[in-house]
Design a protein around this motif. Structure first.
Motif, mmCIF file in Angstrom:
data_model
loop_
_atom_site.group_PDB
_atom_site.id
_atom_site.type_symbol
_atom_site.label_atom_id
_atom_site.label_comp_id
_atom_site.label_asym_id
_atom_site.label_seq_id
_atom_site.Cartn_x
_atom_site.Cartn_y
_atom_site.Cartn_z
ATOM 1 N N GLU A 1 2.160 1.794 -3.519
ATOM 2 C CA GLU A 1 1.151 2.174 -4.505
ATOM 3 C C GLU A 1 0.782 3.644 -4.421
ATOM 4 N N ASP A 2 0.703 4.203 -3.225
ATOM 5 C CA ASP A 2 0.292 5.597 -3.072
ATOM 6 C C ASP A 2 1.184 6.559 -3.848
ATOM 7 N N ALA B 1 0.836 -1.207 0.000
ATOM 8 C CA ALA B 1 0.000 0.000 0.000
ATOM 9 C C ALA B 1 0.871 1.257 0.000
ATOM 10 N N ASP C 1 0.534 6.151 -7.607
ATOM 11 C CA ASP C 1 -0.728 6.770 -8.027
ATOM 12 C C ASP C 1 -0.594 8.279 -8.098
ATOM 13 N N LEU C 2 0.038 8.871 -7.098
ATOM 14 C CA LEU C 2 0.223 10.325 -7.075
ATOM 15 C C LEU C 2 1.078 10.770 -8.255
#
Length: 58
Positions: A26-27, A23, A30-31
């Motif tokens: 991934e953040d 997680a 994505d950003l």
């Protein structure tokens, strides 16, 4: 029986750690993608403005 419980808890903790690390990875990804899309949009808008200004100055 106690060994089974310990190994089960260890496996669950490992899965939880792995999920947390995934997680966290991934953040930022994505950003980063959102930022790229935003810059593409801003760049296209600025190019259009430059085209309009150039046309009006002729």
């Amino acid at each position: 029986m106690a060994d089974d419980e310990v190994s089960d808890r260890a496996a669950r903790l490992q899965r939880a750690r792995t999920g947390t690390l995934n997680a966290l990875r991934e953040d930022p990804a994505d950003l980063r993608e959102e930022m790229r899309q935003g810059f593409v949009s801003v760049n296209a808008s600025l190019c259009r403005i430059v085209e309009l200004l150039a046309r009006d100055s002729q």
